[in-house]
Design an enzyme around this catalytic site. Structure first.
Site, PDB file in Angstrom:
ATOM      1  CB  SER B 241      -0.894   0.015   1.236  1.00  0.00           C
ATOM      2  OG  SER B 241      -0.103   0.208   2.389  1.00  0.00           O
ATOM      3  CD  GLU B 264       3.965  -2.452  -7.639  1.00  0.00           C
ATOM      4  OE1 GLU B 264       2.925  -1.916  -7.213  1.00  0.00           O
ATOM      5  OE2 GLU B 264       4.051  -3.638  -7.993  1.00  0.00           O
ATOM      6  CB  CYS B 300       0.084  -3.367  -8.575  1.00  0.00           C
ATOM      7  SG  CYS B 300       0.988  -4.529  -9.585  1.00  0.00           S
TER       8      CYS B 300
END
Lengths: 526, 526
Positions: B241, B264, B300
């Protein structure tokens, strides 16, 4: 003629009321020019112009950007003797250094122009799609480096030309395709103004967009703080002190949108003397006396620490080094405050009572002239006192005497990160004393054998960047053409129409550059 | 058999009293195994072993490290069905996904092995010295990439295999020559233990030093905090997150010696629908309903934002997308807390009263099963409400309806940094609407044409890394072989004895790798 104004795009601007002057340390008096510190409005305007300029400038071909960089070099040359005398009046550095640094600045600009014309620096990487691949089609993916946006460059006190207004950071950022806003160093604002006007002339001659370059005057820290926190500034280049660089790094890291800071900061550049070096004891003593005092010790690669194992040979070397140091005539430091900080730094070390004198210039010296000094300390004391590990900016070095190779290794392990580490010795020693060599390698960005750390060659293989605190990012160099990648990020195109790809990624390889295609290094077409 | 212990080098260790269990979201009950959270002592021990292992591991040849990576892939395969069932029991993800992700994990490990065997990844750059150059000899300078030291890897909730224990971060760090300490994700500790034991077997079979890999259990944030602040940890890899990644980034940036964090984080992966795409309106509506709900939206690169200009065609597309979404059966999310966060995220958006429904699954669903939903909002409202810009992790997307191309561009400009940006359209539109394409490019790490953002090809040209907050460092990718450079820094050798240089820098080029020699790309000897 020096106006004292800020250069904001094509505009000369002096809206602020805070003014300052520069100082001639050799003559120990202020220079005549009055500089207007940039206001918040002027900073905003420079960033706004840079952001607009980026929209065009980022898409310019390598050839066009190279023309701009070459024109800057030409225009700097065009300034002529005014630049040399102004440089000397603001830095106290001698004429030879002024000419040498001007030459290096032009070499750097032209090296980046060469790099752009060759074109392979964009790291084009291509995986050709396979529409019929089973069980799934393989997409066509092609990436290369693109410029990130307006960059703030902080000029260095000790390199009024090569690491300031049109120095390495500016040259590499402009080469990458990023507009630059320089926060000029307050010690050499007139030199900065002359160079800024050269950049402006070059921008005009080569039809660059307004705002591709600005130069802001500043005597305190507020202009720099505003710049680093400005949402449209995308990266920072800095050369200076650990305190200054770290403060900027923290400011940039805690922004709402953090940005990268490439700060080149302090370093003591340890030198390890191995036994075989004593075969040329007098030679190295003389070379090091010269290196320690080169540029009045005001180089980021100044050898501030010399380590060896106790013995008659080392004692003799230290003695000769002391004699050599005592003979080096004092020279001007950059500014009375830098001179005072040097004196204070030496005082702190000597006041600890833990060091003894190796050698020092004993005669009188003009105001602001730094008198060379070398001290020595036992390794156990050195290891236990981190205060002795820090850089004293000026013509100074500390000789650390170790009881054994083990203690030598422990002393190296106790060090902070460094730009360079030097070994004096022969191949046999290097291959036998691997743990010493390895310990040094882990601390530095450049390993030098049988030389002095001062003097940083501008070339593709140079790495001028070491572990923290010598820099904030050990992955990048601020010297040599690799410095360009600091101002870029990759973008990958997936299944893009081949004719709309940037030239560097097209099948025909029209730029004839090196690429990695399906994992193979090649100059070929696809 | 799952022991619930930490893997600290070759040791299974459970000294702590804090325990936790994982959860089967499909069966809505706890899994049986009890995991012992790592203690401060265990963390220190893992780091100590990693530091010792680094001394040997960093000097291993590419061939030896490749053997290790291949052995890890083989041992993961060797675990067999146990890994598949454990993965499913801890993630709620279906069998096909489990097998696919295991396959990808092995592909990644073997891709890095290939890279090491080829060898050119070290970016060897050589400037040959010229002793007779006037006015000064040119030193011989040769640089290449070296590993930086022990790396901490934070496992991802949504990729129990491909971005966790032996996932991309671990594979790339081990490939670079860095020992790895994994802070396992608490949702899939048993999966992590199985993979850890495979890594350990591989390390033993290929004679790797003890400590080259450790796996620490953790249910809270303390283990991660300890790791990131440990002086001997040199870099961090993270997938998760924005809140988690940013916290780690700030912790790492404010250490006494800051270290790089490659995090990331979140992304809404905007998709811009241009008019010509409506020629295949039904096709794209179906593809996007599938992409939005792929992996129950827990990717993602999930397309969380679809932008287009108002008109009958767009209205029809939105209508079809709504119908398609309503037909997608709910599937399990990773954990009840992730399910609750998804529901809460949707609730916050709808409660704003600013959006209206496009489509949603209307039937009943088992506990923890995410029901797909697509909402829509006018662009002016979207631009004025940054709360609508954030990722809602799960099967959700927001359609932004713009009045004009200008407003579309303004909506893109209002976005944060993204991993990907997608355009649906044709070449003519791309070449006409350059300012829209350009605005999107400035926001993303990968530009996709006529596809969906889910599905990230593992290849050299992939760039999986965009501007903040999609990652903390837009220069680097976490997918594909370029990920290896994250764990390295260059070191330059100056005037080093040729026979003592690393093989990659020797004149004979014994590794037969690509190098840059005196500015020329070449595989030749010198």
């Amino acid at each position: 003629m020096i106006t004292g104004k800020n250069t904001i795009g094509t505009l000369n601007s002096a809206r602020g009321t805070d003014t300052f002057k520069t100082f001639n340390p050799v003559e120990n008096r202020e220079n005549p020019w009055v500089f207007h510190q940039a206001t918040k409005d002027e900073i905003d305007q420079a960033v706004q112009l840079a952001t607009e300029a980026f929209g065009q400038y980022k898409n310019f071909s390598g050839k066009r950007k190279a023309e701009f960089l070459r024109a800057i070099a030409d225009e700097i040359e065009e300034i002529g003797e005014d630049l040399i005398t102004t440089y000397m009046a603001e830095s106290g550095l001698p004429e030879g250094r002024a000419r040498g640094e001007r030459g290096r600045t032009m070499v750097q600009l032209r090296a980046f122009a060469d790099l752009l014309e060759e074109g392979s620096w964009v790291e084009a990487t291509i995986d050709v799609g396979q529409a019929d691949k089973e069980p799934m089609p393989k997409p066509d993916i092609r990436k290369m480096l693109f410029p990130i946006g307006p960059v703030a460059v902080f000029g260095a006190s000790n390199f009024p030309l090569a690491f300031s207004t049109a120095g390495g950071d500016t040259a590499s950022a402009l080469a990458a395709g990023c507009p630059v806003i320089v926060k000029g160093h307050p010690l050499h604002a007139a030199t900065g103004e002359l160079v800024s006007s050269a950049i402006l002339k070059a921008a005009e001659k080569t039809n660059m967009p307004n705002g591709v370059f600005s130069n802001l005057n500043s005597s305190g820290i507020s202009v720099g703080q505003e710049l680093v926190q400005h949402p449209e500034i995308k990266a920072v280049g800095f050369t200076g002190s650990i305190a200054g660089g770290t403060a900027i790094y923290k400011l940039a890291s805690t922004r709402e949108v953090p940005i990268p800071v490439f700060a080149e900061m302090g370093s003591v550049n340890p030198v390890v003397v191995l036994p075989s070096a004593f075969e040329q004891s007098a030679h190295w003593a003389k070379q090091y006396a010269l290196s320690i005092t080169n540029g009045t010790g005001q180089f980021c690669t100044n050898p501030g620490l010399i380590l060896g194992v106790k013995g008659d040979d080392f004692t003799q070397f230290i003695g000769t080094l002391g004699e050599e140091i005592a003979q080096i005539s004092p020279a001007s430091m950059l500014h009375p405050n830098i001179y005072k900080a040097f004196e204070k730094g030496i005082e702190v070390v000597t006041a600890s009572g833990k060091t003894s004198l190796v050698g020092a210039y004993k005669g009188e010296a003009a105001p602001n002239f730094g008198k060379a000094k070398v001290l020595t300390v036992d390794a156990d004391v050195f290891i236990a006192n981190p205060a002795l590990h820090h850089e004293v900016f000026g013509p100074y070095s500390l000789v650390v005497q170790c009881d054994s190779d083990q203690e030598l290794e422990a002393a190296i392990n106790a060090l902070e990160g460094q730009l360079t580490g030097t070994l004096l010795g022969n191949s046999k020693e290097l291959s036998e004393k691997t743990s010493i060599v390895d310990a040094l390698k882990e601390k530095v960005g450049r390993l030098i054998l049988n030389g002095v750390p001062t003097g940083v060659e501008v070339c593709a293989a140079m790495h001028h960047g070491g572990p923290f605190p010598s820099t904030t990012n050990a992955k990048y160099t601020s010297v040599g053409v690799s410095a360009i990648t600091r101002w870029t990020r990759p973008v990958a195109y997936q299944n893009w129409p081949l004719e709309l790809l940037p030239e560097a990624l097209q099948n025909e390889n029209p730029l004839k550059i090196h690429r990695i295609v399906d994992g193979i290094h090649t100059f070929n077409t696809i």
